[in-house]
Structures are given as C-alpha cells and as structure tokens.
Scaffold this active site. Structure first.
Site, mmCIF file in Angstrom:
data_model
loop_
_atom_site.group_PDB
_atom_site.id
_atom_site.type_symbol
_atom_site.label_atom_id
_atom_site.label_comp_id
_atom_site.label_asym_id
_atom_site.label_seq_id
_atom_site.Cartn_x
_atom_site.Cartn_y
_atom_site.Cartn_z
ATOM 1 C CG HIS A 499 -1.723 1.141 1.443
ATOM 2 N ND1 HIS A 499 -3.152 1.036 1.178
ATOM 3 C CD2 HIS A 499 -1.496 2.507 1.740
ATOM 4 C CE1 HIS A 499 -3.629 2.494 1.358
ATOM 5 N NE2 HIS A 499 -2.653 3.250 1.623
ATOM 6 C CD GLU A 500 1.407 3.517 3.667
ATOM 7 O OE1 GLU A 500 1.508 4.649 2.973
ATOM 8 O OE2 GLU A 500 0.541 3.328 4.310
ATOM 9 C CG HIS A 506 0.143 8.570 -6.621
ATOM 10 N ND1 HIS A 506 -0.896 9.232 -5.707
ATOM 11 C CD2 HIS A 506 0.023 9.428 -7.733
ATOM 12 C CE1 HIS A 506 -1.494 10.086 -6.541
ATOM 13 N NE2 HIS A 506 -1.240 10.254 -7.772
HETATM 14 ZN ZN LIG Z 1 -2.804 5.287 1.888
#
Ligand SMILES: [Zn+2]
Length: 708
Positions: A499-500, A506
């Site tokens: 997730h991180e 991004h």
């Molecule tokens: Zn997040």
C-alpha cells in the site's frame, strides 16, 4: 481492507509559492548562520538529498525562521509587482517560491513523524503557528488574490497549456476556498472561524487524549487468563512502569483494545476494556467532547453559508472526485444494505457459538472473541505459522518484482545516502533503460520515537519546472527481529508494505511540470486509489507462491495459502458496517443546516444508528465523541473517501482480471500513464475514466468483501 493513516501531506505541502531569489537582502549575521547551518545553502550530498548526517535538532528552528522570512518576501514581491499580472510573473512565480521553506519543511516533517523525540516535538510546536500565520497571510492577501483573479477571468485568452490552465484554476480555487474572494467583513469572519475551529480541534484532541489516559484499565492475573504471551508481557510491563507491579495495564487505544477483545476469554474483562475504549470522550467528566462537537459543527455550517454552499458537506465535496454528498451517499448506502445482510449472518454464527458458553445476549464486547473462534474453526489458520512463510525481505522482493513486471522499474539499494535514523534503507528506482526515477527511503521498523501506523511522505516531488528528482519515504511499524533472526510479518503488514509503496510510486512517477500539481497532491477521495490498487498484487497466488517462503526456502503449503486468501472475506459484514456507519454519520452530520439548541452528539448518534438499523453488537468504528478524523484530523465530510477509493481499487484491479493477466502490459502502461503519472494535472474522475473507460461501480468492492 484496512484503514490506514496514509499520505502525510498537510504539513509538508507548505510549499508556498515563491521563487528561489538571490539572497542579497540577507544580513551578514544571516549569512554566517547559513554557512554554519547544514539545512541552508546548497546541499553537497549525493543527489542533493537532505544532509541528515550533519543536521542537529538546533538547526531546524533558525532554518525555518530564515526560510519563512524568505517565502514571505517572495510572496509579497509577487503581490506588489507593479507590472500587469501574467501567468509567468504570478502563477509560475508562486510555484517557484518558497523553495527553501519546502526543503526545510520536508526534511523536518519526515523526522518529526518517524523520530518524534522530545526535541523534535518541541520544534514542531514552535514552528506550527509560524507556518499557519504565513499560510493565512498568503491566502488572504488581497493584492495577490487580485492578480490571480484577474488571470483567472482572462484564462481563455492567455494561450495556456491544459496543465497551466489547471494550475491557474486550482490556485484560484485555493484562494477562493480560503475566503479570499469574500467582502472584507465576511473575510474577517472566515478567518476568525478558522482560528476558532483550529483551537476547537486542538481542544478536542487534548480532551480525547486525557480521557483515554483516564480510562486506563488495570486487570488482575485472573482477568487476563488465556491471553497470548505477547499481550501479557506488554501489559505487565506497562503496569509495572505505572507503579502497579503484578497487574496488567491496557490503555484505551485501538491497538490494545482490539487484540484484547479478540483473545480474552474473560467476559467481564472484555466488557471493561470495551467500555473504556468505546466511551472515550463520552464520559460524565471534564473530558466530555460534546460541547466541542456542537461548536465545531455550528461553525462549519456558518462558514459554508458564508462561502455560498448549502452545507459543510457540499463545501467539502465541491473539491473532490465525488463532487456532491449525494454521490458519496449513494455509494455508501449501496454497500451498506448488502453488508447488513452479511453482518446478520455473522451474528447468527456468533450467537450459536456463544450459546455454548451460556451467553444468550451477545454484546459488542463478545463479537470479536466469538468471531475469532468461528474464524479458527473455519480456516484453521495459525498466524504464527503463517508468519514463518512471510519474511520481510521476501515480501520486499515481491513488491519490487511487481513493480518491474508492471512498469519495468527496478530497485537498487544505495548505501551512500545519509539517513535520519538507524535502519532506514534507501533504494534508487530506475527505468528499464537505466534512467533514474527517484529515491525511495524505506523506514519499515518500529522505534520508540515513531508515531504509530504506516504512511508515505515526499521529501521532494518530481516536476519539470525545477527539474527535481523525487524522494519519497515509507514508514511502517514492523517489530524489529532479534539479532541474527529474519524479520517476519503478517499478511496485513505485507498489504501495508504494498500500500505505502503504491503511494511511493504515485509520488515518484508524476510527469507534472508544476510542483503543486505533482505526485500525491490529489483530492482525498482519489489519493488512496494508487496505493490500494497496488495492494491487490500481494494476494496474487503466483506472487505469494514465489516469495512467501520459510527459513528452509520452502514455499507456503498450498492449503495454508488457500485458507489465507479465503479468510480475507471473513467477518467483512462486521468491518463494513463499522466503517460505513462512521462514514454515513459523518456525512449526515455535515449535511445539517442548523443544530437544535439542545443538540447532544451522543443522542443524535444513537438516533441515527437506530434509524439505520446498525446492529448494536457492531456499532461504529469511530463513535462521534472520539471521531478524531472528522473533528481534529481534516476528514470532516470525507470519511467516505476510504470506501470511495476502495470501490475504485477493486474495480480497477478487476480490469486486470478481466484481461486474464494481472500483469497485462497494455493495462499496466495505461495505469501508469493515466493514474500514477498525472498527479493533479486534471480532474481525478477524468483520470479514472481514462484508465478504466468508465466511472467505478461498487460491484467489485462487494465481491472482494464477500458481500455478494
Ligand atoms: Zn494510504
């Protein structure tokens, strides 16, 4: 899907707008300061990274003071420019401005969260009001706003590129939403409201912390019988430190309460812990938060009206992907109904098991305990056994391999980069052709000075204007292994790792020209999409088979792997109802247009839950009296964003499943181009549609949670 605290941006995005002007105006004393202070001046480090090896805590405040003064001067210079406003001398100049401040801020806020020593906390406290003052001054500066507004009105004739047009619109919107376009008296009122809201938020947080501490629960040896050894030793040590040796101390926090409620056989003890945790802020004492909640909501209603919005929710969502409260509520209610059906089935299973213990009235403090019994019967999963197959290093390999398969990127460890704490690792991320993409700092292990949770932040955002190479940071709180042992993690921690890193990608891959449109600077209901969609690859059987291996190098047994993946949908009725009831009440509360004089948060909450039919054994994940996200965390009328992003990540990953290949090269290229690279250079809804061909639906979310 777990709710995580994620992108740390608010504090760091003070990247005010200002040019790197020559420092001619500096005094000799300031120049001397600058040579002695490693934060100031040019950084002669590899890749121009922060010189953490030379920075000491006492360097931060003077550096902040100089950088704030410089940013203020730059901003005033733009505002007071005698020539007519142009895109370059106003909007672009603001993008160039505050560079020193953004450098000092991102360097500091990285350690403020990851290494919150008393010294760093004191610095944070000292500089917060200075940063707030600068931000207020800039956003309410009428001369500056007039220039932005003039350009905004002329924007069709300025010959701007689409990104420049977006930047102008976003800059204008930021001023307008801060109140800059209002008449003087309304502007003054908004400023006063903002200040009171900020104070109320702090007050809310402080009361909550005080009540949490007042609600510490001390239990006897008999009450904790049957708890796992790790919980017992932590609680025994905490009680000892609190001067009550021989007892067991459980603070009223989620990280202590939830594992206890899952594992404790003693029903009375469970009730004690549940009450301490659930009634934070709602006790009949000086820490009751009802008055703050009432005032916060009233002020938000007043501000929304001044801004010309019908409600606070309308005001907030005007700056989101969902755009209207109705759109957000439609998704929430569309998931709520099937979740309620599933939750009632789960309740029936729990009641059947509890009845064997003579419990005929299942209570909220019973749910997790009996759900865990159902889970272990149904899936025969032993967390400790699973962990033997989940070495951190192997899962990190899986994470990088996923990036390579999707985007052709590779990771190369760098040992020449100064870091702020032991154990922080740095990787250079490269394109397939060897070109450098950026630096990735990995701070995965817990340390006593790190705040809880997991998050990503940017030290530097990629952008064409200033030609910066990005630096992103990931933090997590994985228990460090004993000397010479492998670090082992749970599936949940592995999902967090992915997730991180999704946020990290991004933050690194943006091709935006302007810094303020780059990377993760997108709306709250979109920012979790790039991170949550990346989580899906860790639960791909091929990835787990390849990387989930025990110390002997053997892959995870097939039955364990299957059980692990199947158990992902277990108890999702409960978790979904908990999350949605908080999201729905947040939205409904902020859709009110006035509060009755005798408004009481607790009573209002109870009436809403009755009306929705939320089973009382489940309740809300965050009750209003302690709902920090919405009262002191910037998530008011935005808690729906977690569900909104989940609808997108589930639907987005479905595209790969539909293609029959989770690494489909064409789709991966599209995901990178239309989502990871675009930052805020266009409306997030457009980005999603460009990737998926349409807006998301809740279908895939319902399927992933096993609600369909
Ligand atoms: Zn997040």
């Amino acid at each position: 899907m777990i709710l995580r605290t994620c992108v740390l941006s608010a504090a760091i995005a003070v990247t005010l707008m200002s040019t790197s002007l020559p420092s001619a105006a500096q005094s000799a004393a300031q120049r001397a300061e600058q040579t002695a202070n490693p934060l100031l001046g040019a950084w002669s480090t590899p890749d121009g990274v922060p010189p953490y090896d030379r920075i000491r805590p006492e360097h931060y405040e003077p550096a902040f003071d100089l950088a704030i003064a410089e940013a203020r001067a730059q901003s005033q210079r733009i505002a007071n420019d005698k020539t007519a406003p142009t895109f370059e001398n106003t909007i672009e100049a603001m993008e160039r401005a505050g560079r020193e401040l953004s450098r000092v801020s991102s360097t500091f806020f990285t350690v403020a969260s990851a290494d919150a020593t008393p010294a760093n906390q004191a610095i944070q406290k000292a500089i917060a009001p200075k940063l707030a003052r600068l931000s207020n001054e800039t956003m309410l500066d009428q001369a500056l706003f007039q220039r932005v507004d003039t350009l905004y009105k002329q924007r069709a004739e300025l010959g701007l590129t689409p990104e420049q047009n977006r930047l102008l619109e976003q800059t204008h919107k930021r001023f307008v939403r801060a109140g800059a376009a209002l008449p003087a008296d309304a502007r003054a009122r908004v400023a006063a409201i903002n200040e009171e809201l900020a104070n109320l938020g702090v007050q809310f947080g402080q009361k909550l912390l005080a009540d949490q501490k007042a609600n510490d629960v001390f239990l006897s040896a008999a009450e904790v019988e049957g708890l796992p050894a790790d919980q017992l030793s932590t609680a025994a040590a905490a009680a000892e430190a609190a001067g009550k040796p021989g007892q067991y101390l459980f603070p009223a926090t989620r990280s202590a309460a939830e594992p206890f409620l899952t594992a404790a056989p003693n029903r009375d003890a469970r009730e004690k812990i549940w009450r301490a945790f659930s009634f934070r802020g709602d006790n009949d004492n000086a820490n009751n938060t009802s008055a703050e909640i009432k005032r916060l909501v009233e002020l938000r209603i007043e501000r929304a009206k001044l801004m010309g919005a019908d409600t606070h929710a309308d005001f907030v969502l005007a700056d989101s992907m969902a755009k209207t409260p109705d759109a957000a509520m439609e998704l929430l209610m569309g998931v709520y109904q099937p979740a309620l059906v599933r939750a009632n089935e789960e309740l029936a299973d729990i009641q059947a098991l509890a009845a064997k213990d003579g419990i005929t009235d299942v209570q909220p403090w019973d749910w997790r305990y009996y759900a865990e019994q159902v889970r272990s019967q149904r899936f025969a999963l032993d967390e400790a056994q699973v962990k033997q197959y989940m070495p951190l290093d192997g899962i990190v390999d899986a994470m990088f391999e996923t990036t390579q398969k999707l985007f052709g990127l590779t990771a190369h460890e760098r040992t020449d980069i100064p870091v702020y704490a032991d154990g922080v690792r740095v990787f250079e991320i490269r394109e397939a052709d060897g070109r450098k993409v950026g630096l990735f700092y990995a701070d995965w292990f817990a340390r006593p000075t790190k705040r809880p949770g997991a998050w990503m932040n940017s030290i530097r955002v990629p952008n064409g204007l200033l030609g910066d190479t990005p630096i992103v940071v990931n933090n997590q709180n994985i228990t460090p292994p004993a000397a010479g042992e492998r670090a082992l993690i749970s599936l949940d921690e592995a999902q967090t790792l992915f997730h991180e890193f999704g946020h990290g990608l991004h933050g690194m891959l943006s091709t935006a020209h302007y810094p303020s449109l780059s990377g993760t600077a997108v709306s709250r209901d979109f920012v979790e999409f790039p991170s949550q969609v990346y989580e899906h690859w860790i639960t791909e059987p091929t990835i787990l088979q390849a990387h989930a291996r025990n110390a002997a190098g053997e892959p995870m047994p097939k039955e364990m792997l299957e059980s692990l993946l199947k158990a992902q949908t277990f108890n999702q009725g409960f978790s979904t109802i908990q999350q949605l009831s908080s999201a729905i009440l947040d939205m409904r509360l902020h859709q009110l247009t006035e509060l009755p004089a005798d408004f009481d948060a607790g009573e209002w909450e109870a009436a809403q839950l009755r009306e929705l039919g939320v089973p009382e054994q489940i309740g809300m994940r965050h009750r209003l009296p302690h709902f920090s996200h919405i009262f002191d965390g910037g998530y008011s009328a935005s808690y729906y964003a977690y569900t909104w992003a989940e609808a997108m990540d589930a639907d987005g990953f479905d595209a790969f499943k539909e293609a029959g290949n989770v690494f489909d090269p064409e789709l991966a290229a599209k995901l990178r181009r239309e989502v990871y690279e675009v930052g805020n250079t266009r409306d997030p809804a457009e980005s999603y549609k460009a990737f998926r061909g349409r807006m998301p639906t809740a279908e895939a979310l319902l399927r992933n949670r096993g609600l369909k």
